[in-house]
Each structure stands twice: as structure tokens, then as C-alpha cells.
Scaffold this active site. Structure first.
Site, PDB file in Angstrom:
ATOM      1  N   ASP A  84       0.806  -1.229   0.000  1.00 11.08           N
ATOM      2  CA  ASP A  84       0.000   0.000   0.000  1.00 11.08           C
ATOM      3  C   ASP A  84       0.834   1.272   0.000  1.00 11.08           C
ATOM      4  O   ASP A  84       1.992   1.288   0.403  1.00 11.08           O
ATOM      5  CB  ASP A  84      -0.981   0.002   1.182  1.00 11.08           C
ATOM      6  CG  ASP A  84      -0.295  -0.189   2.540  1.00 11.08           C
ATOM      7  OD1 ASP A  84       0.739  -0.881   2.604  1.00 11.08           O
ATOM      8  OD2 ASP A  84      -0.802   0.365   3.538  1.00 11.08           O
ATOM      9  N   GLU A 142      -0.710  -2.065   5.173  1.00  9.91           N
ATOM     10  CA  GLU A 142       0.216  -1.969   6.318  1.00  9.91           C
ATOM     11  C   GLU A 142       0.067  -0.651   7.046  1.00  9.91           C
ATOM     12  O   GLU A 142       0.270  -0.560   8.249  1.00  9.91           O
ATOM     13  CB  GLU A 142       1.667  -2.127   5.832  1.00  9.91           C
ATOM     14  CG  GLU A 142       2.680  -2.320   6.964  1.00  9.91           C
ATOM     15  CD  GLU A 142       2.980  -1.058   7.756  1.00  9.91           C
ATOM     16  OE1 GLU A 142       3.108  -1.157   8.995  1.00  9.91           O
ATOM     17  OE2 GLU A 142       3.073   0.026   7.165  1.00  9.91           O
ATOM     18  N   GLU A 143      -0.294   0.404   6.295  1.00 11.95           N
ATOM     19  CA  GLU A 143      -0.232   1.763   6.846  1.00 11.95           C
ATOM     20  C   GLU A 143      -1.462   2.132   7.673  1.00 11.95           C
ATOM     21  O   GLU A 143      -1.528   3.228   8.213  1.00 11.95           O
ATOM     22  CB  GLU A 143      -0.073   2.786   5.707  1.00 11.95           C
ATOM     23  CG  GLU A 143       1.231   2.670   4.927  1.00 11.95           C
ATOM     24  CD  GLU A 143       2.436   3.244   5.678  1.00 11.95           C
ATOM     25  OE1 GLU A 143       2.263   3.687   6.827  1.00 11.95           O
ATOM     26  OE2 GLU A 143       3.532   3.223   5.104  1.00 11.95           O
ATOM     27  N   HIS A 369       7.602   8.790   4.470  1.00 12.12           N
ATOM     28  CA  HIS A 369       6.361   9.519   4.762  1.00 12.12           C
ATOM     29  C   HIS A 369       6.498  11.014   4.486  1.00 12.12           C
ATOM     30  O   HIS A 369       5.908  11.836   5.176  1.00 12.12           O
ATOM     31  CB  HIS A 369       5.900   9.293   6.215  1.00 12.12           C
ATOM     32  CG  HIS A 369       5.399   7.897   6.463  1.00 12.12           C
ATOM     33  ND1 HIS A 369       4.322   7.621   7.282  1.00 12.12           N
ATOM     34  CD2 HIS A 369       5.822   6.702   6.001  1.00 12.12           C
ATOM     35  CE1 HIS A 369       4.115   6.305   7.322  1.00 12.12           C
ATOM     36  NE2 HIS A 369       5.022   5.734   6.545  1.00 12.12           N
TER      37      HIS A 369
HETATM   38 ZN   LIG Z   1       5.025   3.704   6.450  1.00 12.44          ZN
HETATM   39 ZN   LIG Z   2       6.399   0.935   5.593  1.00 12.66          ZN
END
Ligand SMILES: [Zn+2]
Ligand SMILES: [Zn+2]
Length: 396
Positions: A84, A142-143, A369
């Protein structure tokens, strides 16, 4: 086996890396948010089909491939990649820039997916040269809570066949390309979200005696919450609480009737983690109520801490040093970030390790990020090779 497999893997990783850099660029240009990885999933399925690797779908977009070497019953090793992207507008000016406004692979999951596809290609080409079964886990979400790993586990990803170990890699922006880092035991923290709403009679700022001053009460609460970790937790037990949002009032002469706080709580010990939740709730209630206001407090339980199996991680580190040279393998530093690989790590002996993607000479140094995050793509050769090696040998 007759000939050592590591040199064969290394040669194929070198040979195929350019193709998987192309794949990374495709994935990077077409990022999808957590639990919406439909096109990425289809792409992965197509790649596995091309390699004649059977797969099944779990948690809608998750793709679980099963690749058998010689003597498939000997052992089962799971290799995991997340797929993702993040809700960030990419600011890089690169040919493979995100084509989706406001969505970006800013955590390197495009690299993780490419490395695992590369490992699948290598392992499938060498399938007469290694023993056992490799479970390829291409994971969604995952996020974002509850974490795709938790959904896949609910849907049986760790059964039929059950892996005896699981490996996952993550790009690391403070580690140079060509290097890997490992750590046994705790590596990353659990992360839980705190939401607090205070309510009480607001009123004229010149007559506080007729109000419950929520700004003052919330201020006391922010300060008092810090004492939970400093006074109740062992100094040897990593843990952090940050109140990150304080919202209330919007003018000078009104005491508001509602104040909202948000924050995050992180730990590396499950027992302390849930004890701390109780302490945070108890202290918040007692303090706020003693000062004449009402409180609603909610703690959203996120991912547990990442627990690397000591023996497996030590073996993996040793195997990596043989594969890459000792000078290219380091110890991962502890971090209070979170990662949903943690869910697997509390069920199966696990090794979550770092793939260096930093290259100062190329100007690639920005952390994850962020809108200008990128990786040194030369790392893909290392990543696909090492994943193939762990799949074929389980670090032995
Ligand atoms: Zn991340
Ligand atoms: Zn990651």
C-alpha cells in the site's frame, strides 16, 4: 545441495535487477491507498502467473503465492511484502512520479513488492536447487489500522501450510544502499491511538467560578499523563506517550464547553502496554472528574511491537554477511515506529530487517512519509537477492 546456492542467487539478482527496477517504477507511478490495492494486486497476480506460481487471494487484495522447491515438505518459509501507499502528494520530479494526485509510495512498499517479485523469479528459476516451500505474502494495508497482516492472519495465512519462519524487509533511509541491518528481540514499538473528549459547563471567561475550565483541566491532564511513563514504567522498558493534538475554544472571552485531545502511546512490552492503557484511562477519569468535568476516553489498539526471533535473526544476519560481506551488514537501531509485521512476529519466529536505500552521492537522503521521499533503486538487487536467499535456505 550439490553447489552452494548463494552465488547462483547473486548472479540472477544482478541479471534481473533492471527488470525489477522497471517494475518498481510502474508500481511507484500507480500507487494505491491501504485496502484499495486492486491494480497492484492484479499486477502481482499476473507476475506470479507468468512464473507458474499458484496463488490465492486473501483480505480482498492480498496475494498469497506458494512456490515449491525440491522436497516441498522439508520446510515452509514465508516472505512478506506490503503493497500500500500513503495519502501524500508527491513532489519529486522524476519520470516515475505518482500519476495519482494525493497518493504516493512514500514508505517504499513499491520497493518491497518489487523485491519479493524478484525473489519469486529467482527462486522459481532455481527451484531444482533448493528444498522446501516458500510462501509469498503480498499484503495489503500496512499503513492503516487494523493492519493487513491481522486480516491475513484471520483468513489463515499462517496455516495450510504453516510457515516455520517469516521474513520481511523494509527500506531504510539512514542505511546506505548495498547494506542490510538486523536486530534480534524487540525492534519496533506497538502503537495505540488515544482520543479524549472533555465536556463541562463553559461560560464567560470573566466568571470562571460558574464553569469547569476545560482548558485548564486538559492542561493538567496533558502534564499528568507524562508521569504515567516516568513513574510507573521501568526505565529499562522503552515506552513513549505523546499528546499530539489539543483542540478547544476559539476566542478570548469564552471558556469552551468541549476540549479534545489526541495522542499516541508506544511500547515494546505487551504486559506493560495494556497496564498503561488502564492507567491512562484511570488517571484521566479521576483527574477530570475531580475537577468537575466529564470525560470520554477511547484507546484504539493498533499493532503490537515487532519481536524478532533471536536465533533466526542471528542466523539471517550471518547468512547476509556471507552473501554481502561483513562490512555491509549492520545492527538495526531500536525505533519507536510501528509496523504491522508485528502481528506475524508474535505467532511465528520472525525476522524483520532493513534494506539500505540511502545514497548521499545521488542526493537520496530524505526520510519516509514525506513528499520528497525516494530510494536508491540499486538496493533492489540486494533486496531481491537476500529475500531469495532466506526463502531458499531459511538463513541456514
Ligand atoms: Zn510507512
Ligand atoms: Zn512501511
Amino acid at each position: 545441495m550439490n553447489e552452494p546456492i548463494a552465488p547462483q542467487i547473486k548472479a540472477l539478482a544482478k541479471q534481473y535487477a533492471p527488470a525489477f527496477i522497471v517494475i518498481r517504477r510502474h508500481l511507484h507511478a500507480h500507487p494505491e491507498l491501504s485496502y484499495q490495492e486492486y491494480n497492484t494486486s492484479t499486477f502481482v497476480q499476473q507476475q506470479l502467473s507468468d512464473l507458474n506460481i499458484p496463488f490465492e487471494l486473501k483480505a480482498t487484495t492480498g496475494v498469497i503465492g506458494l512456490l515449491e522447491g525440491k522436497n516441498p515438505g522439508k520446510r515452509v518459509v514465508a516472505l512478506r511484502a506490503d503493497m500500500d501507499a500513503l495519502p501524500i502528494m508527491e513532489e519529486n520530479d522524476v519520470p516515475y512520479k505518482s500519476t495519482v494526485p494525493g497518493v504516493m509510495h512514500a514508505c517504499g512498499h513499491d520497493v518491497h513488492t518489487s523485491c519479493l517479485l524478484g525473489a519469486a523469479k529467482i527462486l522459481s528459476e532455481l527451484r531444482e536447487h533448493w528444498e522446501g516451500t516458500v510462501k509469498l505474502i503480498f499484503q495489503p494495508g500496512e499503513e492503516k489500522n487494523p493492519g493487513g497482516a491481522s486480516l491475513l492472519i484471520k483468513e489463515g495465512v499462517l496455516e495450510n501450510p504453516a510457515p516455520q519462519s517469516i521474513y520481511g524487509l523494509h527500506v531504510h533511509t539512514t542505511l546506505d544502499t548495498g547494506k542490510l541491518s538486523f536486530r534480534g528481540g524487540m525492534v519496533m514499538a506497538s502503537a495505540d491511538e488515544i482520543y479524549i473528549t472533555l465536556k463541562g459547563p463553559g461560560g464567560h471567561a470573566a466568571a470562571p467560578q460558574f464553569t469547569a475550565d476545560l482548558v485548564l483541566i486538559a492542561s493538567h491532564l496533558v502534564v499528568s499523563l507524562q508521569q504515567i511513563i516516568s513513574r510507573n514504567n521501568s526505565p529499562f522498558n522503552p515506552s513513549v506517550l505523546s499528546i499530539t493534538s489539543f483542540q478547544g475554544g476559539n476566542t478570548t472571552n469564552v471558556i469552551p464547553s468541549e476540549v479534545k485531545l489526541m495522542g499516541t502511546f508506544r511500547a515494546m512490552n505487551e504486559e506493560w502496554r495494556f497496564k498503561a492503557h488502564d492507567l491512562i484511562k484511570k488517571l484521566s477519569r479521576e483527574l477530570v472528574e475531580s475537577m468537575g468535568a466529564n470525560i470520554d476516553i477511547r484507546i484504539d489498539v493498533g499493532y503490537p511491537f515487532v519481536l524478532n526471533n533471536e536465533a533466526l535473526s542471528a542466523a539471517a544476519k550471518k547468512a547476509a554477511a556471507q552473501y554481502l560481506g561483513k562490512e555491509n551488514v549492520e545492527e538495526t537501531e531500536l525505533r519507536m515506529g510501528a509496523e504491522d509485521f508485528a502481528f506475524y512476529s508474535h505467532r511465528v519466529p520472525a525476522c524483520f530487517f532493513r534494506l539500505g536505500t540511502r545514497n548521499e552521492a545521488k542526493g537520496i537522503t530524505i526520510g519516509g512519509h514525506t513528499p520528497t521521499f525516494d530510494v536508491d533503486e540499486d538496493a533492489i538487487e540486494t533486496g531481491m537477492g537476500i529475500m531469495a536467499l532466506f526463502g531458499a535456505t531459511n538463513g541456514e
